[in-house]
Scaffold this motif. Structure first.
Motif, PDB file in Angstrom:
ATOM      1  N   SER A 157      40.454  47.305  42.561  1.00 48.89           N
ATOM      2  CA  SER A 157      41.641  47.109  41.732  1.00 48.89           C
ATOM      3  C   SER A 157      41.591  45.716  41.130  1.00 48.89           C
ATOM      4  O   SER A 157      40.821  44.854  41.575  1.00 48.89           O
ATOM      5  N   LEU A 158      42.411  45.503  40.131  1.00 43.97           N
ATOM      6  CA  LEU A 158      42.382  44.225  39.399  1.00 43.97           C
ATOM      7  C   LEU A 158      43.799  43.803  39.062  1.00 43.97           C
ATOM      8  O   LEU A 158      44.642  44.636  38.716  1.00 43.97           O
ATOM      9  N   TYR A 159      44.063  42.502  39.167  1.00 41.95           N
ATOM     10  CA  TYR A 159      45.326  41.968  38.660  1.00 41.95           C
ATOM     11  C   TYR A 159      45.113  40.559  38.129  1.00 41.95           C
ATOM     12  O   TYR A 159      44.213  39.833  38.576  1.00 41.95           O
ATOM     13  N   CYS A 160      45.920  40.211  37.131  1.00 44.48           N
ATOM     14  CA  CYS A 160      45.841  38.868  36.544  1.00 44.48           C
ATOM     15  C   CYS A 160      46.713  37.912  37.343  1.00 44.48           C
ATOM     16  O   CYS A 160      47.596  38.321  38.100  1.00 44.48           O
ATOM     17  N   ASN A 161      46.465  36.628  37.126  1.00 44.40           N
ATOM     18  CA  ASN A 161      47.070  35.609  37.986  1.00 44.40           C
ATOM     19  C   ASN A 161      48.274  34.918  37.367  1.00 44.40           C
ATOM     20  O   ASN A 161      48.749  33.903  37.890  1.00 44.40           O
ATOM     21  N   SER A 175      41.253  34.298  33.855  1.00 45.11           N
ATOM     22  CA  SER A 175      40.927  34.518  35.262  1.00 45.11           C
ATOM     23  C   SER A 175      41.656  35.749  35.769  1.00 45.11           C
ATOM     24  O   SER A 175      42.673  36.170  35.209  1.00 45.11           O
ATOM     25  N   CYS A 176      41.137  36.330  36.837  1.00 47.38           N
ATOM     26  CA  CYS A 176      41.758  37.508  37.434  1.00 47.38           C
ATOM     27  C   CYS A 176      41.278  37.641  38.870  1.00 47.38           C
ATOM     28  O   CYS A 176      40.348  36.946  39.303  1.00 47.38           O
ATOM     29  N   THR A 177      41.907  38.536  39.576  1.00 45.23           N
ATOM     30  CA  THR A 177      41.537  38.817  40.963  1.00 45.23           C
ATOM     31  C   THR A 177      41.110  40.268  41.075  1.00 45.23           C
ATOM     32  O   THR A 177      41.792  41.162  40.561  1.00 45.23           O
ATOM     33  N   VAL A 178      39.980  40.493  41.732  1.00 49.06           N
ATOM     34  CA  VAL A 178      39.485  41.843  41.977  1.00 49.06           C
ATOM     35  C   VAL A 178      39.511  42.095  43.481  1.00 49.06           C
ATOM     36  O   VAL A 178      39.000  41.280  44.260  1.00 49.06           O
ATOM     37  N   VAL A 179      40.105  43.203  43.877  1.00 48.50           N
ATOM     38  CA  VAL A 179      40.218  43.570  45.287  1.00 48.50           C
ATOM     39  C   VAL A 179      39.388  44.818  45.531  1.00 48.50           C
ATOM     40  O   VAL A 179      39.505  45.808  44.797  1.00 48.50           O
ATOM     41  N   THR A 180      38.514  44.767  46.537  1.00 47.46           N
ATOM     42  CA  THR A 180      37.758  45.931  46.964  1.00 47.46           C
ATOM     43  C   THR A 180      38.222  46.320  48.368  1.00 47.46           C
ATOM     44  O   THR A 180      39.168  45.736  48.904  1.00 47.46           O
ATOM     45  N   THR A 181      37.560  47.269  48.964  1.00 44.81           N
ATOM     46  CA  THR A 181      37.992  47.757  50.276  1.00 44.81           C
ATOM     47  C   THR A 181      38.042  46.645  51.312  1.00 44.81           C
ATOM     48  O   THR A 181      38.976  46.567  52.116  1.00 44.81           O
ATOM     49  N   ASN A 182      37.060  45.747  51.277  1.00 45.52           N
ATOM     50  CA  ASN A 182      36.945  44.726  52.314  1.00 45.52           C
ATOM     51  C   ASN A 182      37.117  43.299  51.827  1.00 45.52           C
ATOM     52  O   ASN A 182      37.260  42.380  52.638  1.00 45.52           O
ATOM     53  N   ASN A 183      37.095  43.081  50.494  1.00 49.33           N
ATOM     54  CA  ASN A 183      37.070  41.715  49.982  1.00 49.33           C
ATOM     55  C   ASN A 183      38.036  41.512  48.819  1.00 49.33           C
ATOM     56  O   ASN A 183      38.496  42.471  48.191  1.00 49.33           O
ATOM     57  N   MET A 242      19.062  50.058  41.450  1.00 50.04           N
ATOM     58  CA  MET A 242      20.445  49.622  41.247  1.00 50.04           C
ATOM     59  C   MET A 242      21.095  49.181  42.556  1.00 50.04           C
ATOM     60  O   MET A 242      22.136  48.515  42.539  1.00 50.04           O
ATOM     61  N   ARG A 243      20.493  49.525  43.685  1.00 45.99           N
ATOM     62  CA  ARG A 243      21.075  49.128  44.972  1.00 45.99           C
ATOM     63  C   ARG A 243      21.178  47.611  45.091  1.00 45.99           C
ATOM     64  O   ARG A 243      21.988  47.099  45.882  1.00 45.99           O
ATOM     65  N   TYR A 244      20.364  46.873  44.328  1.00 42.18           N
ATOM     66  CA  TYR A 244      20.425  45.415  44.379  1.00 42.18           C
ATOM     67  C   TYR A 244      21.726  44.867  43.783  1.00 42.18           C
ATOM     68  O   TYR A 244      22.039  43.694  43.957  1.00 42.18           O
ATOM     69  N   PHE A 245      22.473  45.709  43.075  1.00 36.56           N
ATOM     70  CA  PHE A 245      23.743  45.268  42.516  1.00 36.56           C
ATOM     71  C   PHE A 245      24.928  45.651  43.404  1.00 36.56           C
ATOM     72  O   PHE A 245      26.073  45.363  43.043  1.00 36.56           O
ATOM     73  N   ASN A 246      24.673  46.267  44.539  1.00 35.58           N
ATOM     74  CA  ASN A 246      25.755  46.635  45.448  1.00 35.58           C
ATOM     75  C   ASN A 246      26.587  45.417  45.823  1.00 35.58           C
ATOM     76  O   ASN A 246      26.057  44.400  46.302  1.00 35.58           O
ATOM     77  N   GLU A 247      27.896  45.489  45.572  1.00 39.85           N
ATOM     78  CA  GLU A 247      28.844  44.459  45.993  1.00 39.85           C
ATOM     79  C   GLU A 247      28.478  43.078  45.450  1.00 39.85           C
ATOM     80  O   GLU A 247      28.712  42.070  46.117  1.00 39.85           O
ATOM     81  N   GLN A 248      27.929  43.033  44.247  1.00 46.21           N
ATOM     82  CA  GLN A 248      27.525  41.765  43.659  1.00 46.21           C
ATOM     83  C   GLN A 248      28.617  41.199  42.745  1.00 46.21           C
ATOM     84  O   GLN A 248      29.125  41.880  41.860  1.00 46.21           O
ATOM     85  N   CYS A 249      28.968  39.950  42.998  1.00 44.76           N
ATOM     86  CA  CYS A 249      29.874  39.185  42.143  1.00 44.76           C
ATOM     87  C   CYS A 249      29.172  37.868  41.865  1.00 44.76           C
ATOM     88  O   CYS A 249      28.795  37.150  42.785  1.00 44.76           O
ATOM     89  N   LEU A 250      28.950  37.537  40.605  1.00 47.02           N
ATOM     90  CA  LEU A 250      28.096  36.398  40.271  1.00 47.02           C
ATOM     91  C   LEU A 250      28.519  35.724  38.975  1.00 47.02           C
ATOM     92  O   LEU A 250      29.318  36.277  38.206  1.00 47.02           O
ATOM     93  N   SER A 251      27.989  34.544  38.758  1.00 44.25           N
ATOM     94  CA  SER A 251      28.188  33.825  37.501  1.00 44.25           C
ATOM     95  C   SER A 251      27.058  34.204  36.555  1.00 44.25           C
ATOM     96  O   SER A 251      25.888  34.172  36.935  1.00 44.25           O
ATOM     97  N   LEU A 252      27.405  34.572  35.328  1.00 46.99           N
ATOM     98  CA  LEU A 252      26.410  35.061  34.385  1.00 46.99           C
ATOM     99  C   LEU A 252      25.454  33.941  33.975  1.00 46.99           C
ATOM    100  O   LEU A 252      25.897  32.887  33.522  1.00 46.99           O
ATOM    101  N   PRO A 253      24.145  34.143  34.131  1.00 43.99           N
ATOM    102  CA  PRO A 253      23.172  33.151  33.652  1.00 43.99           C
ATOM    103  C   PRO A 253      23.332  32.952  32.154  1.00 43.99           C
ATOM    104  O   PRO A 253      23.466  33.915  31.395  1.00 43.99           O
ATOM    105  N   ILE A 254      23.320  31.713  31.712  1.00 40.79           N
ATOM    106  CA  ILE A 254      23.610  31.397  30.319  1.00 40.79           C
ATOM    107  C   ILE A 254      22.636  32.057  29.358  1.00 40.79           C
ATOM    108  O   ILE A 254      22.995  32.456  28.246  1.00 40.79           O
ATOM    109  N   GLU A 255      21.372  32.247  29.786  1.00 33.35           N
ATOM    110  CA  GLU A 255      20.378  32.827  28.900  1.00 33.35           C
ATOM    111  C   GLU A 255      20.594  34.321  28.671  1.00 33.35           C
ATOM    112  O   GLU A 255      19.989  34.921  27.769  1.00 33.35           O
TER     113      GLU A 255
END
Length: 211
Positions: A95-99, A68-76, A118-131
Protein backbone atom coordinates in the motif's frame (compact mmCIF):
# COMPACT_ATOMS: atom_id res chain seq x y z
CA UNK A 1 24.68 -32.14 -41.89
CA UNK A 2 23.48 -30.38 -38.72
CA UNK A 3 25.44 -30.07 -35.47
CA UNK A 4 23.74 -28.38 -32.51
CA UNK A 5 25.75 -27.10 -29.53
CA UNK A 6 23.62 -25.31 -26.91
CA UNK A 7 22.59 -22.03 -28.58
CA UNK A 8 24.64 -22.62 -31.74
CA UNK A 9 23.67 -24.61 -34.81
CA UNK A 10 26.45 -25.54 -37.26
CA UNK A 11 25.56 -26.59 -40.79
CA UNK A 12 28.16 -28.45 -42.83
CA UNK A 13 27.60 -28.05 -46.55
CA UNK A 14 29.65 -30.40 -48.73
CA UNK A 15 30.27 -29.09 -52.22
CA UNK A 16 32.51 -31.90 -53.45
CA UNK A 17 34.95 -34.49 -52.15
CA UNK A 18 37.46 -31.80 -51.17
CA UNK A 19 35.37 -28.64 -50.88
CA UNK A 20 32.97 -27.64 -48.11
CA UNK A 21 32.04 -24.73 -45.89
CA UNK A 22 30.37 -24.30 -42.50
CA UNK A 23 27.61 -21.84 -41.60
CA UNK A 24 26.75 -21.06 -37.99
CA UNK A 25 23.51 -19.81 -36.45
CA UNK A 26 23.46 -18.45 -32.89
CA UNK A 27 20.23 -18.42 -30.88
CA UNK A 28 20.20 -15.50 -28.46
CA UNK A 29 19.39 -16.18 -24.83
CA UNK A 30 16.59 -13.99 -23.43
CA UNK A 31 17.19 -13.21 -19.75
CA UNK A 32 14.15 -10.99 -19.21
CA UNK A 33 10.96 -11.23 -21.23
CA UNK A 34 8.00 -8.98 -20.38
CA UNK A 35 4.93 -10.60 -21.89
CA UNK A 36 2.22 -8.21 -20.73
CA UNK A 37 1.90 -4.74 -19.16
CA UNK A 38 -1.00 -3.98 -16.83
CA UNK A 39 -0.27 -0.39 -15.81
CA UNK A 40 1.91 2.49 -16.99
CA UNK A 41 0.89 5.40 -14.80
CA UNK A 42 2.45 8.87 -14.48
CA UNK A 43 0.64 10.19 -11.41
CA UNK A 44 0.54 13.41 -9.42
CA UNK A 45 -0.64 12.48 -5.94
CA UNK A 46 -2.02 15.06 -3.56
CA UNK A 47 -0.54 15.34 -0.04
CA UNK A 48 -3.41 13.38 1.53
CA UNK A 49 -3.38 10.49 -0.97
CA UNK A 50 -3.56 6.96 0.41
CA UNK A 51 -4.85 3.59 -0.72
CA UNK A 52 -6.00 0.44 1.05
CA UNK A 53 -3.33 -1.77 -0.47
CA UNK A 54 -3.47 -4.59 -2.97
CA UNK A 55 -1.98 -7.87 -4.11
CA UNK A 56 -1.77 -9.23 -7.65
CA UNK A 57 -0.02 -12.04 -9.48
CA UNK A 58 2.39 -9.87 -11.47
CA UNK A 59 5.34 -7.55 -10.82
CA UNK A 60 5.03 -3.88 -9.93
CA UNK A 61 7.66 -1.13 -9.97
CA UNK A 62 7.17 2.33 -8.49
CA UNK A 63 9.57 5.24 -9.09
CA UNK A 64 9.37 8.54 -7.20
CA UNK A 65 10.01 11.39 -9.63
CA UNK A 66 9.55 14.11 -7.01
CA UNK A 67 8.23 14.44 -3.49
CA UNK A 68 8.03 11.64 -0.94
CA UNK A 69 5.74 8.82 0.11
CA UNK A 70 5.54 5.77 2.33
CA UNK A 71 5.14 2.23 1.03
CA UNK A 72 3.93 -0.50 3.39
CA UNK A 73 4.38 -4.20 2.65
CA UNK A 74 3.47 -7.24 4.73
CA UNK A 75 6.56 -6.99 6.92
CA UNK A 76 8.15 -3.59 6.22
CA UNK A 77 7.57 0.11 5.83
CA UNK A 78 9.72 2.10 3.39
CA UNK A 79 10.14 5.87 3.32
CA UNK A 80 10.74 6.85 -0.31
CA UNK A 81 11.94 10.19 -1.62
CA UNK A 82 12.95 11.61 -5.00
CA UNK A 83 14.63 9.08 -7.35
CA UNK A 84 13.88 6.08 -5.13
CA UNK A 85 12.57 2.92 -6.73
CA UNK A 86 10.75 -0.07 -5.25
CA UNK A 87 9.77 -3.48 -6.65
CA UNK A 88 6.85 -5.63 -5.53
CA UNK A 89 7.03 -9.28 -6.45
CA UNK A 90 3.88 -11.19 -7.48
CA UNK A 91 1.38 -11.70 -4.63
CA UNK A 92 3.17 -9.31 -2.27
CA UNK A 93 0.78 -7.04 -0.38
CA UNK A 94 1.63 -3.34 -0.70
CA UNK A 95 0.00 0.00 0.00
CA UNK A 96 1.06 3.60 -0.44
CA UNK A 97 0.33 6.91 1.24
CA UNK A 98 1.73 10.42 0.93
CA UNK A 99 3.24 12.26 3.85
CA UNK A 100 1.34 15.55 3.66
CA UNK A 101 4.42 17.46 2.50
CA UNK A 102 3.22 18.64 -0.90
CA UNK A 103 2.43 16.82 -4.10
CA UNK A 104 4.27 13.63 -5.01
CA UNK A 105 4.82 12.58 -8.62
CA UNK A 106 5.36 8.86 -9.26
CA UNK A 107 5.64 6.51 -12.19
CA UNK A 108 4.09 3.07 -11.67
CA UNK A 109 4.27 0.13 -14.00
CA UNK A 110 3.12 -3.44 -13.47
CA UNK A 111 3.87 -6.31 -15.78
CA UNK A 112 4.04 -10.06 -16.28
CA UNK A 113 7.53 -11.54 -16.37
CA UNK A 114 8.22 -15.19 -15.58
CA UNK A 115 11.98 -14.95 -16.09
CA UNK A 116 13.74 -16.64 -13.17
CA UNK A 117 16.34 -13.89 -12.95
CA UNK A 118 13.62 -11.50 -11.75
CA UNK A 119 14.04 -13.09 -8.31
CA UNK A 120 16.92 -10.64 -7.76
CA UNK A 121 14.34 -7.85 -7.55
CA UNK A 122 12.39 -9.51 -4.73
CA UNK A 123 11.69 -6.95 -1.99
CA UNK A 124 14.12 -4.45 -3.51
CA UNK A 125 13.93 -0.76 -2.63
CA UNK A 126 16.82 1.30 -3.98
CA UNK A 127 18.07 4.65 -5.20
CA UNK A 128 18.08 4.85 -8.99
CA UNK A 129 21.60 4.97 -10.48
CA UNK A 130 21.97 8.29 -12.27
CA UNK A 131 23.15 6.66 -15.51
CA UNK A 132 19.83 4.78 -15.80
CA UNK A 133 17.61 7.79 -15.14
CA UNK A 134 17.45 8.75 -18.83
CA UNK A 135 16.42 5.23 -19.84
CA UNK A 136 13.55 5.19 -17.39
CA UNK A 137 12.66 8.62 -18.73
CA UNK A 138 12.28 7.04 -22.18
CA UNK A 139 9.76 4.56 -20.77
CA UNK A 140 7.76 7.42 -19.25
CA UNK A 141 7.93 9.60 -22.37
CA UNK A 142 6.94 6.76 -24.70
CA UNK A 143 4.05 5.65 -22.48
CA UNK A 144 2.59 9.17 -22.55
CA UNK A 145 2.67 9.05 -26.36
CA UNK A 146 0.73 5.80 -26.39
CA UNK A 147 -1.87 6.02 -23.59
CA UNK A 148 -4.51 8.37 -22.24
CA UNK A 149 -4.69 8.52 -18.45
CA UNK A 150 -7.75 9.20 -16.32
CA UNK A 151 -8.93 8.96 -12.73
CA UNK A 152 -12.53 8.50 -11.66
CA UNK A 153 -12.12 9.32 -7.98
CA UNK A 154 -8.52 10.38 -7.44
CA UNK A 155 -7.50 6.88 -6.44
CA UNK A 156 -8.43 4.42 -9.20
CA UNK A 157 -6.45 5.15 -12.36
CA UNK A 158 -7.05 3.79 -15.85
CA UNK A 159 -5.26 4.09 -19.17
CA UNK A 160 -6.46 3.57 -22.71
CA UNK A 161 -4.63 3.33 -26.02
CA UNK A 162 -4.50 6.52 -28.09
CA UNK A 163 -5.82 6.21 -31.63
CA UNK A 164 -2.89 8.20 -33.00
CA UNK A 165 -0.13 6.40 -31.05
CA UNK A 166 3.14 6.38 -33.05
CA UNK A 167 3.94 3.14 -34.84
CA UNK A 168 6.08 0.79 -32.78
CA UNK A 169 5.70 2.77 -29.55
CA UNK A 170 4.15 -0.11 -27.63
CA UNK A 171 7.09 -2.32 -28.55
CA UNK A 172 9.55 0.41 -27.56
CA UNK A 173 8.00 0.59 -24.09
CA UNK A 174 8.56 -3.14 -23.59
CA UNK A 175 12.12 -2.98 -24.95
CA UNK A 176 13.03 0.02 -22.78
CA UNK A 177 11.64 -1.71 -19.69
CA UNK A 178 13.52 -4.91 -20.41
CA UNK A 179 16.72 -2.98 -21.09
CA UNK A 180 16.28 -1.02 -17.86
CA UNK A 181 15.93 -4.17 -15.77
CA UNK A 182 18.87 -5.90 -17.48
CA UNK A 183 21.17 -2.90 -16.94
CA UNK A 184 20.22 -2.78 -13.26
CA UNK A 185 21.23 -6.42 -12.94
CA UNK A 186 24.45 -5.89 -14.90
CA UNK A 187 25.42 -2.96 -12.67
CA UNK A 188 24.99 -5.07 -9.57
CA UNK A 189 26.88 -7.99 -11.15
CA UNK A 190 29.80 -5.74 -12.13
CA UNK A 191 30.12 -4.12 -8.72
CA UNK A 192 29.74 -7.43 -6.91
CA UNK A 193 32.59 -8.88 -9.00
CA UNK A 194 34.73 -5.84 -8.22
CA UNK A 195 33.96 -6.03 -4.51
CA UNK A 196 32.35 -2.57 -4.55
CA UNK A 197 28.68 -3.42 -4.20
CA UNK A 198 28.55 -2.16 -0.63
CA UNK A 199 29.42 1.34 -1.83
CA UNK A 200 26.68 1.49 -4.42
CA UNK A 201 23.09 2.72 -4.10
CA UNK A 202 21.69 -0.32 -5.89
CA UNK A 203 21.68 -2.10 -2.55
CA UNK A 204 18.27 -2.02 -0.83
CA UNK A 205 17.41 0.95 1.34
CA UNK A 206 17.01 0.02 4.97
CA UNK A 207 13.32 -0.54 5.73
CA UNK A 208 11.54 0.59 8.87
CA UNK A 209 10.15 -2.66 10.20
CA UNK A 210 6.56 -2.60 11.37
CA UNK A 211 6.13 -3.07 15.11
Amino acid sequence: HYFIFSHVTMILIILSSNAYFITMTYYFNTEINISKVHTLHYLELDPSYSNDGETHDFWEMLYVISGSCTVVTTNNRFELSQEDLIFHKPNEFHSLYCNGNGYTIVFVTSFNCRSRIMRYFNEQCLSLPIELKSLLGKVITESRKVFNYSSMNGKDFTFTLKKDAPIGSEQLIRLYLEQFLILLLQKRQHLHSAGQEGEYSLLPLRPQRES
